[in-house]
Scaffold this active site. Structure first.
Site, PDB file in Angstrom:
ATOM      1  CE  LYS A 220     -80.106  45.416 -18.530  1.00 54.89           C
ATOM      2  NZ  LYS A 220     -80.870  46.649 -18.877  1.00 54.89           N
TER       3      LYS A 220
ATOM      4  NE  ARG B  50     -77.214  47.785 -28.292  1.00 59.25           N
ATOM      5  CZ  ARG B  50     -77.593  48.586 -27.287  1.00 59.25           C
ATOM      6  NH1 ARG B  50     -77.166  48.368 -26.048  1.00 59.25           N
ATOM      7  NH2 ARG B  50     -78.397  49.585 -27.509  1.00 59.25           N
TER       8      ARG B  50
ATOM      9  CB  THR C  23     -83.633  50.563 -24.910  1.00 57.79           C
ATOM     10  OG1 THR C  23     -82.342  50.645 -25.523  1.00 57.79           O
ATOM     11  CG2 THR C  23     -83.510  50.792 -23.419  1.00 57.79           C
TER      12      THR C  23
ATOM     13  NE  ARG D 206     -83.084  45.041 -23.818  1.00 58.01           N
ATOM     14  CZ  ARG D 206     -82.164  45.979 -24.015  1.00 58.01           C
ATOM     15  NH1 ARG D 206     -82.128  46.648 -25.158  1.00 58.01           N
ATOM     16  NH2 ARG D 206     -81.279  46.252 -23.066  1.00 58.01           N
TER      17      ARG D 206
ATOM     18  CD  GLU E 136     -70.633  48.105 -21.277  1.00 55.62           C
ATOM     19  OE1 GLU E 136     -71.040  47.072 -21.848  1.00 55.62           O
ATOM     20  OE2 GLU E 136     -71.212  49.206 -21.366  1.00 55.62           O
TER      21      GLU E 136
HETATM   22  P1  DAT Z   1     -79.557  49.730 -23.578  1.00 51.54           P
HETATM   23  O1  DAT Z   1     -79.676  48.853 -22.346  1.00 51.54           O
HETATM   24  O2  DAT Z   1     -80.451  49.242 -24.682  1.00 51.54           O
HETATM   25  O3  DAT Z   1     -78.133  49.949 -24.008  1.00 51.54           O
HETATM   26  P2  DAT Z   1     -79.489  52.452 -22.531  1.00 51.54           P
HETATM   27  O4  DAT Z   1     -77.999  52.327 -22.496  1.00 51.54           O
HETATM   28  O5  DAT Z   1     -80.071  53.646 -23.187  1.00 51.54           O
HETATM   29  O6  DAT Z   1     -80.161  51.160 -23.188  1.00 51.54           O
HETATM   30  O7  DAT Z   1     -80.049  52.418 -21.033  1.00 51.54           O
HETATM   31  C1  DAT Z   1     -79.511  51.515 -20.102  1.00 51.54           C
HETATM   32  C2  DAT Z   1     -80.639  50.940 -19.286  1.00 51.54           C
HETATM   33  O8  DAT Z   1     -81.257  51.984 -18.530  1.00 51.54           O
HETATM   34  C3  DAT Z   1     -81.777  50.338 -20.116  1.00 51.54           C
HETATM   35  O9  DAT Z   1     -81.505  49.011 -20.512  1.00 51.54           O
HETATM   36  C4  DAT Z   1     -82.911  50.422 -19.164  1.00 51.54           C
HETATM   37  C5  DAT Z   1     -82.657  51.736 -18.417  1.00 51.54           C
HETATM   38  N1  DAT Z   1     -83.383  52.844 -19.065  1.00 51.54           N
HETATM   39  C6  DAT Z   1     -83.059  53.482 -20.206  1.00 51.54           C
HETATM   40  N2  DAT Z   1     -83.944  54.429 -20.521  1.00 51.54           N
HETATM   41  C7  DAT Z   1     -84.868  54.396 -19.518  1.00 51.54           C
HETATM   42  C8  DAT Z   1     -86.043  55.122 -19.248  1.00 51.54           C
HETATM   43  N3  DAT Z   1     -86.470  56.103 -20.041  1.00 51.54           N
HETATM   44  N4  DAT Z   1     -86.743  54.799 -18.123  1.00 51.54           N
HETATM   45  C9  DAT Z   1     -86.323  53.835 -17.296  1.00 51.54           C
HETATM   46  N5  DAT Z   1     -85.218  53.109 -17.482  1.00 51.54           N
HETATM   47  C10 DAT Z   1     -84.502  53.386 -18.584  1.00 51.54           C
HETATM   48 MG    MG Z   2     -76.592  51.022 -23.215  1.00 55.33          MG
END
Ligand code: DAT
Ligand code: MG
Length: 138
Positions: A9, A85, A91, A102, A126
């Site tokens: 990112k 993952r 996350t 992370r 994707e």
């Molecule tokens: P991941 O990236 O682990 O697949 P996700 O699909 O739930 O997680 O969310 C995508 C992205 O969105 C994540 O990498 C960061 C952002 N994100 C997720 N939950 C968040 C939150 N509660 N506050 C701020 N950003 C968030």
């Molecule tokens: Mg995701």
């Protein structure tokens, strides 16, 4: 053999973590079948994160992910989807396993350095969103 979509990112690229993250992928034994640096359009970002459209953080997420160059990666390997993952960690970096990307490189959920597809369906979607067929190795 499985393929997945991975991304460094904008925070990871900006902070100079590209080489370290690519090295981890190669040490793991995944094959890089697609690799490019790019700036994501708003349209692609909104499509990529469509599942989060109704979430309160969606606007910030799109601003962040379009805010600088990313490295888009197509990975191939056995169980690459779950394996990548696992290498990324949870996350929220506070919950990420020690030694994961992370855990090692991030402190906030909003800027957590890498992306990885979460299922075979997401991976296919994707990879298709970010790569043309001719940009991927056979
Ligand atoms: P991941 O990236 O682990 O697949 P996700 O699909 O739930 O997680 O969310 C995508 C992205 O969105 C994540 O990498 C960061 C952002 N994100 C997720 N939950 C968040 C939150 N509660 N506050 C701020 N950003 C968030
Ligand atoms: Mg995701």
């Amino acid at each position: 053999m499985e393929r997945t979509f991975a991304m460094i990112k904008p925070d990871g690229v900006r902070r100079g973590l590209t080489a370290d993250i690519l090295a981890r992928i190669q040490r793991k034994g995944y094959r890089l079948v697609g690799l490019k640096q790019m700036v994501i359009s708003r349209e692609t970002a909104e499509n990529h994160y469509a599942e989060h459209k109704e979430r309160p953080f969606f606007g910030e997420l799109v601003e962040f992910i379009t805010g600088g160059p990313v490295v888009a990666i197509a990975l191939e390997g056995e169980n690459a989807i779950l394996g990548w993952r696992g290498m990324m960690g949870a996350t929220n970096p506070a919950n990420a396993a020690p030694g994961s990307i992370r855990a090692d490189f991030a402190t906030t959920t909003g800027e957590n350095v890498t992306h990885g597809s979460d299922s075979p369906e997401s991976a296919q979607r994707e990879l298709g969103l970010f790569f043309k067929a001719e940009e991927l190795l056979k």
